[in-house]
Design a protein around this motif. Sequence first.
Motif, PDB file in Angstrom:
ATOM      1  N   ALA A   1      52.292   9.809 -17.185  1.00  0.00           N
ATOM      2  CA  ALA A   1      52.558  10.081 -15.885  1.00  0.00           C
ATOM      3  C   ALA A   1      52.376   9.713 -15.234  1.00  0.00           C
ATOM      4  N   ARG A   2      52.857   9.552 -13.840  1.00  0.00           N
ATOM      5  CA  ARG A   2      52.880   8.940 -12.929  1.00  0.00           C
ATOM      6  C   ARG A   2      52.311   9.911 -11.541  1.00  0.00           C
ATOM      7  N   VAL A   3      50.977   9.184 -11.001  1.00  0.00           N
ATOM      8  CA  VAL A   3      50.621   9.600  -9.565  1.00  0.00           C
ATOM      9  C   VAL A   3      51.029  10.102  -8.466  1.00  0.00           C
TER      10      VAL A   3
ATOM     11  N   HIS B   1      39.134  17.892  -4.819  1.00  0.00           N
ATOM     12  CA  HIS B   1      39.226  15.688  -5.001  1.00  0.00           C
ATOM     13  C   HIS B   1      40.245  15.711  -6.181  1.00  0.00           C
ATOM     14  N   THR B   2      42.250  15.820  -5.617  1.00  0.00           N
ATOM     15  CA  THR B   2      42.952  16.307  -7.057  1.00  0.00           C
ATOM     16  C   THR B   2      43.858  14.522  -6.308  1.00  0.00           C
ATOM     17  N   VAL B   3      44.627  14.882  -7.716  1.00  0.00           N
ATOM     18  CA  VAL B   3      45.740  14.507  -7.753  1.00  0.00           C
ATOM     19  C   VAL B   3      47.257  14.742  -8.068  1.00  0.00           C
ATOM     20  N   LEU B   4      48.630  14.383  -7.145  1.00  0.00           N
ATOM     21  CA  LEU B   4      49.495  15.387  -8.694  1.00  0.00           C
ATOM     22  C   LEU B   4      50.158  14.285  -9.402  1.00  0.00           C
ATOM     23  N   ILE B   5      50.457  14.763 -10.812  1.00  0.00           N
ATOM     24  CA  ILE B   5      51.588  13.390 -11.334  1.00  0.00           C
ATOM     25  C   ILE B   5      52.937  14.396 -11.219  1.00  0.00           C
TER      26      ILE B   5
ATOM     27  N   ALA C   1      52.747  18.232 -11.809  1.00  0.00           N
ATOM     28  CA  ALA C   1      51.181  19.662 -12.006  1.00  0.00           C
ATOM     29  C   ALA C   1      49.730  18.508 -11.489  1.00  0.00           C
ATOM     30  N   ARG C   2      48.867  19.691 -11.716  1.00  0.00           N
ATOM     31  CA  ARG C   2      47.863  19.012 -10.090  1.00  0.00           C
ATOM     32  C   ARG C   2      46.554  18.882 -11.017  1.00  0.00           C
ATOM     33  N   ILE C   3      45.957  17.526 -11.148  1.00  0.00           N
ATOM     34  CA  ILE C   3      44.473  17.134 -12.112  1.00  0.00           C
ATOM     35  C   ILE C   3      43.429  17.018 -11.212  1.00  0.00           C
TER      36      ILE C   3
END
Lengths: 177, 372
Positions: free
Chosen positions: B133-135, B145-149, B181-183
């Motif tokens: 998946a792409r961020v 500290h999170t990123v979304l994919i 989704a959130r990482i």
Amino acid sequence: MTIFLQSAIVLIGRALFLSMPFLATAIVMLLAIVPIDLFRGWLPGPEFGVIAAFFWAVYAPNLFPPIAIFSLGLVQDFASGGPTGFWALIYLAVYGFTLSQRVFFIGRSLIGIWLGFAAVATISGIAVWLLASTVYNRWVPPTEIFLQVAITTLVFPLVGPMFLALRRAMTTAPERL
Amino acid sequence: MAWDRKQRRKLSDAGNWAFVSSNLSFLFFIVLAVAIMIVSRAQVGVFDSAREAVNDAAAPVFEMLAQPAGILKRWGQGIDSLLSVYEENQRLREENARLLAKQSEVGELERKVARYEELLKAQTDPSVASVAARVIADASGPFVHTVLINAGHNQGIAKGQAVVDELGLIGRVIASGNRSARILLLTDLNSRIPVMVEGVNLKAILAGDNSVHPALEYLPSGARIPAGARVVTTPDGGVFPPGVPVGVVAGNSRTPRVNLFTGEGRADFVRILSYTAQVDVNRAAPEPLPGAISEQPRKEATTAPPAGAPPSAANVAAPAVQAITSAAPAPVPVAKPKRVKPTAAATKPTVVAPSIPTPSPAATPPTPPTAN
């Protein structure tokens, strides 16, 4: 029918016109979360919501009502994955504090406004630190919070004039308030 | 400017707090924000569906913006590498020579290991499926500290799955919508990952604290951790596949810290690992002590598969553990035998056997995210 349609178009146009500051701020905040990795992940990005809350409270609170600030805060909460309501409360606090001190900011030069923003941003940083520590039930390391305050303060002279140009365009437009 | 001066005079006459105090909507939204915060803390996950819906709706916009951002990022990296192209070339030549020398050695070792596994009838680790998946958004703040994919339930992403980039583990999925989704990154304040230090075979919890070097916690007292030792994931907790590289131990301080393999910058693309533990560690419990009177069958017993049902993966992998588990009560750690108040059903005081020992810290599954 035609009159009804015309009224609807006028109403929608006016609503869009009035929400331009909100939309401009939302676009800036949206661009800020694009993963461009400006600081290679080491530093936090600037908090544009604090800039917007301060700026619009000083220059045009009638164009940026509390509901707009609250909505931006909720959007930031949802986007960042942080505690819901956190940034909404911080933005509202910055907005309310700036409004209460508005008399000192009106008519100042951009440098004066910048210094004022630095003070407000520092106070907001302390509020963020205390509130985050309360929410997480432990002392949150303050370094990144105050780094973000510094970065936001440095970015203010880039974003402030953009908002100022928008506010001038709106107050000199034929549909001005 | 004249307008400003006029406004200033007007506001001075009105008093500093006049506007705020008279503005009921402002007070209303302050109260609403506080109420939302309290509710979200009191009932964790109450806003999860709204959050996921907003992220799903915004995902196409983020995705659209992430593509030019990715190009810009690559240009930046290109300029960086141009500046150090000579040193990089030298380093790569040396590395290539070293790796070529290792290649034949590794091939030989692989064959040996396969042969030993066959001789010992050792159970090999199950293959781990992954989704790329792409961020698309990085809204990390000073304490989150999170990123979304751009992958979610539709692509098989589920809460708890491990997320890696080309260098190693970067975090785990904490929320999943249909398309996004959130990482939670390893550096986040709420991140807790079960890991193992290779070489000394010590298990620990990798705890994020917003710094770029997370700490190793719950190590045995007096444990000596050599600097430079590799840290990898363990399947304890049934969340992560074993052996995913995480980083190396940074130094010999009192609380050892880890230099993450993925420390420099953030990844554009990630892989989400779909791993299923062979044993359901959440349900696994030791056998009750002989002679102990067990509790009345709880709700869990009623959810046991009916006779004749096909065996689950856990049953096949560990029938003994499953047999214990089906009889065991809910895994609540009990330190001492406890007297239960007599009820209509049981007139005598009932002694409840210690159902499960207090789990060791290293075996504790990662703390559920409290980011909400």
